[in-house]
Scaffold this active site. Sequence first.
Site, PDB file in Angstrom:
ATOM      1  N   ARG A   1       0.846  -1.188   0.000  1.00 29.84           N
ATOM      2  CA  ARG A   1       0.000   0.000   0.000  1.00 29.84           C
ATOM      3  C   ARG A   1       0.885   1.242   0.000  1.00 29.84           C
ATOM      4  O   ARG A   1       1.987   1.249   0.538  1.00 29.84           O
ATOM      5  CB  ARG A   1      -0.929   0.010   1.217  1.00 29.84           C
ATOM      6  CG  ARG A   1      -2.077  -1.001   1.121  1.00 29.84           C
ATOM      7  CD  ARG A   1      -3.050  -0.635   0.021  1.00 29.84           C
ATOM      8  NE  ARG A   1      -4.195  -1.534  -0.077  1.00 29.84           N
ATOM      9  CZ  ARG A   1      -4.277  -2.561  -0.912  1.00 29.84           C
ATOM     10  NH1 ARG A   1      -3.244  -2.833  -1.716  1.00 29.84           N
ATOM     11  NH2 ARG A   1      -5.367  -3.308  -0.956  1.00 29.84           N
TER      12      ARG A   1
ATOM     13  N   GLU B   1      -3.912   7.733  -5.691  1.00 33.08           N
ATOM     14  CA  GLU B   1      -4.061   7.076  -6.989  1.00 33.08           C
ATOM     15  C   GLU B   1      -5.334   7.584  -7.667  1.00 33.08           C
ATOM     16  O   GLU B   1      -6.337   7.812  -7.005  1.00 33.08           O
ATOM     17  CB  GLU B   1      -4.109   5.558  -6.804  1.00 33.08           C
ATOM     18  CG  GLU B   1      -2.838   4.990  -6.214  1.00 33.08           C
ATOM     19  CD  GLU B   1      -2.890   3.472  -6.003  1.00 33.08           C
ATOM     20  OE1 GLU B   1      -3.891   2.848  -6.414  1.00 33.08           O
ATOM     21  OE2 GLU B   1      -1.941   2.941  -5.421  1.00 33.08           O
TER      22      GLU B   1
ATOM     23  N   HIS C   1      -0.810   0.158 -10.313  1.00 29.07           N
ATOM     24  CA  HIS C   1      -1.551  -0.715  -9.391  1.00 29.07           C
ATOM     25  C   HIS C   1      -2.229  -1.861 -10.145  1.00 29.07           C
ATOM     26  O   HIS C   1      -3.425  -2.125  -9.979  1.00 29.07           O
ATOM     27  CB  HIS C   1      -2.590   0.084  -8.605  1.00 29.07           C
ATOM     28  CG  HIS C   1      -2.926  -0.542  -7.281  1.00 29.07           C
ATOM     29  ND1 HIS C   1      -3.355   0.185  -6.190  1.00 29.07           N
ATOM     30  CD2 HIS C   1      -2.915  -1.846  -6.873  1.00 29.07           C
ATOM     31  CE1 HIS C   1      -3.590  -0.628  -5.172  1.00 29.07           C
ATOM     32  NE2 HIS C   1      -3.331  -1.866  -5.564  1.00 29.07           N
TER      33      HIS C   1
END
Length: 314
Positions: A226, A255, A274
């Site tokens: 994370r 993000e 991601h």
Amino acid sequence: MRIYFTFEPRPDLREPLLAQFPQVDFIFENGLSNEELEKADVLVTYGEDLTADTIQYATKLKWIFVASAGIEKMPAQAIMERGILVSNVRGIHKTPMAESMLAHILAIKRAVPWIYEQQKTREWSKKARQTELRDSTALILGPGAIGSEVGRLLQAFGVTTVGCNRSGKEAPYMDKMVSFTQLTEALPNADIVISVLPKTQETTHLLKEEHFAAMKSSTIFMNFGRGNLVDEKVLIQAIQAEEIGYAVLDVFEEEPLSSDHPLWTLPNVVVSPHISSHSSRYVERSLEIFKPSLTKWLKGETDLENVVDLSRGY
């Protein structure tokens, strides 16, 4: 029993589910509606559509199955107050994520990006800076399902694996274990530092300036857990000061990463949007976890696989 999916599995995955549980009324939609939420006994979601406001409509809801390992975007307090059981698909990401991490490591070690660039310019050159993975040491922050799987693959390449977690207790495919309090002492020996830690209060900005200063200047730093692990200003400073050799990042503090973010253009930085966990088999593997749990649930059992402790965040 009414089970509400806020996404639609492919027909080849949906039909076997319907056939195995003919006594269940399944509802499949792309997105969450309050009307269906009011009727649902069980909710199957990716975990990003349920809010503290919408959960008030879920008056019958007793179980939420999250088809994701991360639960940080869910209204934890509201769910706990209503006594709703939550389980997830912890461990489902281990194959695609471990393969993604290994791909990046091998690409750097064997100068694959450089080779691709040479092809674009049609330049025949043997000046690639290639090193070997064998006999390296990898420090893995969070040697759970994902961390242990990448540890297994790295050991097959002759890499020494050191796991690091809060307790320092043993984990699969780790040659050695250290605790968070021993992290600074372990970093100077690591050639590769990989984080797959979840987002919790304890892991927020766990890595600080002194940790990057302790790393080898050739270290490959990888964050696949994370984005809260490190303040990005600290990371950028470490890269610019050449305290580490590479940064491979699949997660970020915010993000999507803004187009003007300096990480896009810094040398020796790989920005992955991601996607390391993405796989064509994702929903298939999610249902492989869901079906046995549903069988138990229909029998009145609550000892389901991957029950989440919302108060701890995982």
